[in-house]
Enzyme design. Structure first.
Site, PDB file in Angstrom:
ATOM      1  N   ASN A 280      -8.713 -15.682 -20.873  1.00 44.02           N
ATOM      2  CA  ASN A 280      -8.325 -17.040 -20.498  1.00 44.02           C
ATOM      3  C   ASN A 280      -9.438 -17.647 -19.654  1.00 44.02           C
ATOM      4  O   ASN A 280      -9.624 -17.270 -18.491  1.00 44.02           O
ATOM      5  CB  ASN A 280      -7.005 -17.011 -19.718  1.00 44.02           C
ATOM      6  CG  ASN A 280      -6.589 -18.377 -19.205  1.00 44.02           C
ATOM      7  OD1 ASN A 280      -7.090 -19.406 -19.669  1.00 44.02           O
ATOM      8  ND2 ASN A 280      -5.674 -18.396 -18.253  1.00 44.02           N
ATOM      9  N   TRP A 281     -10.164 -18.585 -20.224  1.00 44.64           N
ATOM     10  CA  TRP A 281     -11.299 -19.196 -19.527  1.00 44.64           C
ATOM     11  C   TRP A 281     -10.889 -20.188 -18.443  1.00 44.64           C
ATOM     12  O   TRP A 281     -11.719 -20.613 -17.647  1.00 44.64           O
ATOM     13  CB  TRP A 281     -12.202 -19.914 -20.533  1.00 44.64           C
ATOM     14  CG  TRP A 281     -13.024 -19.016 -21.374  1.00 44.64           C
ATOM     15  CD1 TRP A 281     -13.074 -17.645 -21.349  1.00 44.64           C
ATOM     16  CD2 TRP A 281     -13.949 -19.417 -22.391  1.00 44.64           C
ATOM     17  NE1 TRP A 281     -13.966 -17.165 -22.280  1.00 44.64           N
ATOM     18  CE2 TRP A 281     -14.518 -18.240 -22.940  1.00 44.64           C
ATOM     19  CE3 TRP A 281     -14.352 -20.638 -22.898  1.00 44.64           C
ATOM     20  CZ2 TRP A 281     -15.464 -18.266 -23.962  1.00 44.64           C
ATOM     21  CZ3 TRP A 281     -15.287 -20.675 -23.922  1.00 44.64           C
ATOM     22  CH2 TRP A 281     -15.845 -19.504 -24.438  1.00 44.64           C
ATOM     23  N   LYS A 282      -9.643 -20.600 -18.448  1.00 44.23           N
ATOM     24  CA  LYS A 282      -9.168 -21.600 -17.481  1.00 44.23           C
ATOM     25  C   LYS A 282     -10.080 -22.843 -17.526  1.00 44.23           C
ATOM     26  O   LYS A 282     -10.538 -23.216 -18.594  1.00 44.23           O
ATOM     27  CB  LYS A 282      -9.068 -20.972 -16.093  1.00 44.23           C
ATOM     28  CG  LYS A 282      -8.200 -19.704 -16.113  1.00 44.23           C
ATOM     29  CD  LYS A 282      -7.859 -19.181 -14.757  1.00 44.23           C
ATOM     30  CE  LYS A 282      -6.975 -17.941 -14.885  1.00 44.23           C
ATOM     31  NZ  LYS A 282      -6.520 -17.448 -13.579  1.00 44.23           N
TER      32      LYS A 282
ATOM     33  N   HIS B 269       1.720 -20.305 -18.111  1.00 38.71           N
ATOM     34  CA  HIS B 269       0.863 -19.577 -17.178  1.00 38.71           C
ATOM     35  C   HIS B 269       1.259 -19.955 -15.756  1.00 38.71           C
ATOM     36  O   HIS B 269       1.689 -21.080 -15.496  1.00 38.71           O
ATOM     37  CB  HIS B 269      -0.606 -19.925 -17.445  1.00 38.71           C
ATOM     38  CG  HIS B 269      -1.564 -19.075 -16.682  1.00 38.71           C
ATOM     39  ND1 HIS B 269      -1.859 -19.307 -15.359  1.00 38.71           N
ATOM     40  CD2 HIS B 269      -2.297 -17.992 -17.050  1.00 38.71           C
ATOM     41  CE1 HIS B 269      -2.731 -18.404 -14.947  1.00 38.71           C
ATOM     42  NE2 HIS B 269      -3.008 -17.594 -15.950  1.00 38.71           N
TER      43      HIS B 269
ATOM     44  N   GLU C  14       2.407 -11.432 -15.507  1.00 37.69           N
ATOM     45  CA  GLU C  14       1.365 -11.724 -14.527  1.00 37.69           C
ATOM     46  C   GLU C  14       1.995 -11.955 -13.156  1.00 37.69           C
ATOM     47  O   GLU C  14       2.446 -13.058 -12.860  1.00 37.69           O
ATOM     48  CB  GLU C  14       0.535 -12.939 -14.957  1.00 37.69           C
ATOM     49  CG  GLU C  14       1.354 -14.107 -15.513  1.00 37.69           C
ATOM     50  CD  GLU C  14       0.531 -15.376 -15.641  1.00 37.69           C
ATOM     51  OE1 GLU C  14      -0.677 -15.279 -15.849  1.00 37.69           O
ATOM     52  OE2 GLU C  14       1.120 -16.462 -15.519  1.00 37.69           O
TER      53      GLU C  14
ATOM     54  N   GLY D  77      -6.210 -13.592  -9.519  1.00 40.77           N
ATOM     55  CA  GLY D  77      -7.376 -14.149  -8.868  1.00 40.77           C
ATOM     56  C   GLY D  77      -7.503 -13.772  -7.400  1.00 40.77           C
ATOM     57  O   GLY D  77      -8.293 -14.360  -6.670  1.00 40.77           O
TER      58      GLY D  77
ATOM     59  N   SER E 112      -5.938  -9.885 -12.024  1.00 44.35           N
ATOM     60  CA  SER E 112      -7.134  -9.214 -11.500  1.00 44.35           C
ATOM     61  C   SER E 112      -7.555  -8.023 -12.364  1.00 44.35           C
ATOM     62  O   SER E 112      -7.960  -6.984 -11.858  1.00 44.35           O
ATOM     63  CB  SER E 112      -6.903  -8.759 -10.052  1.00 44.35           C
ATOM     64  OG  SER E 112      -6.663  -9.868  -9.214  1.00 44.35           O
TER      65      SER E 112
ATOM     66  N   GLY F 273      -8.582 -13.150 -16.850  1.00 41.18           N
ATOM     67  CA  GLY F 273      -9.127 -14.419 -16.388  1.00 41.18           C
ATOM     68  C   GLY F 273     -10.602 -14.313 -16.080  1.00 41.18           C
ATOM     69  O   GLY F 273     -11.450 -14.354 -16.965  1.00 41.18           O
ATOM     70  N   GLY F 274     -10.940 -14.132 -14.806  1.00 40.05           N
ATOM     71  CA  GLY F 274     -12.334 -14.142 -14.363  1.00 40.05           C
ATOM     72  C   GLY F 274     -13.250 -13.198 -15.098  1.00 40.05           C
ATOM     73  O   GLY F 274     -14.395 -13.545 -15.414  1.00 40.05           O
TER      74      GLY F 274
END
Length: 271
Positions: free
Chosen positions: A25-27, A113, A185, A191, A231, A252-253
């Protein structure tokens, strides 16, 4: 009752083959050019075995539309949208319909999300409409559920997560478990660099699995993939993906760098 046939059965996934899903997920990151550069680099990675790993990337709408016009995305990568409208079409400025998403070649869409729930303020009723609308358009919803730290400390995990599942899947009937993916999640682990323990993850996934069986029937509920998000990175993914009730990760990140994402894909293939 809303019944949805198995359109898009080429995406069919059977639990018994132990396939893992690696979803990025690039957000709100990456311009069109950055997205193309990303996939150009990812394309140099060794493609995963199709029966072991499914790879999905969720770019922003702008990049998603642009990528559809190029051959920059490796054939072994599926694309999805980070959100979707609750309506088919009409005077809804700024919204993007399921049909528009499908026109890019995307096959999946994120629904609910935690950032949409807690920052944007989307209601459970709205998320239900988005999920049903996506199914009608033959998109595969990735339904995100999870509790805040306060809810966990208050012992309300089941109340919160089951409530999110109940509302989103109310009156929904699927013909194939591959028509839906659920991502657990825990909001407190997104994050933050803080991860749930393996015991906490396994417990939550087991509870979700059993509840899905109650909602959708044993066969369908037992074959829906359940991903973990919070994370996730190369350093912890092997232990998480190896848990009995975990079918992969919503990342994510760590998905923003093609080298790290390629490493996650490789880890999933080896679990």
């Amino acid at each position: 009752m809303k019944s949805h046939s198995g359109r898009g059965s080429q995406m069919s996934r059977q639990k018994e083959n132990n396939m893992k899903i690696v979803a990025g997920n690039w957000k709100m990151f990456k311009t069109i050019e950055e997205a193309r550069t990303y996939f150009a680099e990812l394309a140099s990675a060794t493609p995963p075995q199709a029966d072991k790993v499914r790879v999905i990337v969720f770019p922003n709408y702008i990049a998603l539309g642009a990528l559809a016009e190029t051959g920059s995305v490796p054939a072994w990568v599926l694309l999805g949208a980070q959100d979707v409208a609750a309506e088919v079409e009409g005077a809804f400025t700024g919204e993007v319909s399921p049909a528009m998403i499908r026109s890019t070649g995307a096959t999946h869409v994120l629904i609910g999300h935690s950032e949409r729930r807690h920052i944007i303020g989307e209601s459970t009723v709205l998320l239900h409409r988005k999920l049903v609308n996506s199914l009608e358009a033959s998109l595969i919803p990735v339904l995100c559920v999870g509790e805040t730290l306060e809810e966990r400390n208050a012992g309300k995990i089941e109340e919160v997560v089951f409530g999110q599942l109940d509302t989103a899947l109310s009156d929904v009937r699927l013909s194939d478990g591959a028509q839906l993916i659920v991502a657990y999640e825990p909001v407190w682990a997104i994050g933050t660099g803080v991860n749930a323990t393996n015991e906490q993850i396994e417990q939550a996934h087991h509870l979700i699995r059993e509840h899905l069986k109650q909602l959708l029937g044993t066969a369908i509920g037992g074959s829906v993939a359940i991903l973990y998000g919070g994370s996730v990175k190369p350093a912890n993914f092997a232990s998480i993906a190896g848990l009995p009730s975990v079918d992969g990760g919503l990342i994510g990140g760590a998905s923003l760098k093609p080298s790290a994402f390629a490493e996650l894909i490789e880890i999933a293939e080896q679990v």
